[in-house]
Scaffold this motif. Structure first.
Motif, short mmCIF file in Angstrom:
data_model
loop_
_atom_site.label_atom_id
_atom_site.label_comp_id
_atom_site.label_asym_id
_atom_site.label_seq_id
_atom_site.Cartn_x
_atom_site.Cartn_y
_atom_site.Cartn_z
N VAL A 1 44.38 36.61 48.41
CA VAL A 1 44.45 37.74 48.82
C VAL A 1 46.46 37.77 49.17
CG1 VAL A 1 44.96 38.67 51.56
CG2 VAL A 1 42.59 37.73 50.46
N GLU B 1 51.75 44.24 44.13
CA GLU B 1 51.77 45.74 44.53
C GLU B 1 53.49 45.41 44.66
OE1 GLU B 1 51.78 49.07 48.13
OE2 GLU B 1 50.88 47.15 48.68
N THR C 1 44.99 43.84 53.29
CA THR C 1 44.97 42.34 53.77
C THR C 1 45.12 42.00 54.97
OG1 THR C 1 47.08 41.83 52.83
CG2 THR C 1 45.85 42.11 50.72
N ILE D 1 47.66 39.40 45.61
CA ILE D 1 47.03 41.15 44.86
C ILE D 1 48.61 41.91 45.99
CG2 ILE D 1 46.27 42.79 46.49
CD1 ILE D 1 43.78 41.01 46.19
N HIS D 2 49.17 41.73 47.22
CA HIS D 2 50.23 41.76 48.27
C HIS D 2 51.76 41.65 46.96
CE1 HIS D 2 52.51 43.16 51.22
NE2 HIS D 2 53.40 42.16 50.86
N THR E 1 49.11 47.39 50.66
CA THR E 1 48.29 46.10 50.43
C THR E 1 49.03 45.19 52.17
OG1 THR E 1 49.92 45.43 49.74
CG2 THR E 1 48.00 45.57 47.96
#
Length: 143
Positions: free
Chosen positions: A14, A21, A117, A17-18, A113
């Motif tokens: 997680v 971005e 998230t 993923i951020h 995100t």
């Protein structure tokens, strides 16, 4: 695999993923926001102008290594306080992105995100908070 192990294990995924971005959108976001920021927040505009994708990626890589280390220690070493502190810090970081969106009244770098998230972070922190007293949670949060 129990639910606590799953929550702890998902953290690096997680988190990355951020970070992706932020890395991928940095240049495009900078080109549209530096001028606006220079009128409202000149010090922040100078900081943003100085950012490079490479430098940002290097910082994200270092943070990812810390996240992976804290996750491994939580899973295999039995010490979750470091993981909990990083997870809490990442959640606060996401709230800052959302706050930036509100203040700027437009997309802020990393805000997509952050919104997507943030539920994971809230759930993970609530789920693992039973390991700590309220005083310990406050102390970990301050760290």
């Amino acid at each position: 695999m129990d639910s606590t192990t799953i929550m702890i294990s998902l953290f690096p995924i997680v988190f990355v993923i951020h970070e992706l971005e932020e890395i991928l959108m940095l240049e495009k976001w900078k080109s549209g926001k530096v001028e606006m920021l220079s009128h409202r927040y000149p010090a922040i505009a100078r900081m943003v102008s100085a950012m490079s994708r490479r430098g940002f990626a290097l910082i994200a890589a270092e943070e990812t290594v810390l996240t992976l280390a804290a996750t491994a220690i939580a899973l295999y070493g039995g010490w979750q306080a470091g993981w909990y502190a990083l997870c809490m810090g990442a959640g606060v970081h996401l709230l800052v992105h959302i706050g930036q969106c509100v203040i700027m009244r437009s997309y802020a770098l990393g805000s997509l995100t952050a919104i997507i998230t943030l539920p994971y972070y809230i759930t993970a922190l609530i789920h693992t908070s039973s390991e700590y007293t309220p005083t310990e949670i406050i102390c970990i949060g301050l760290c």
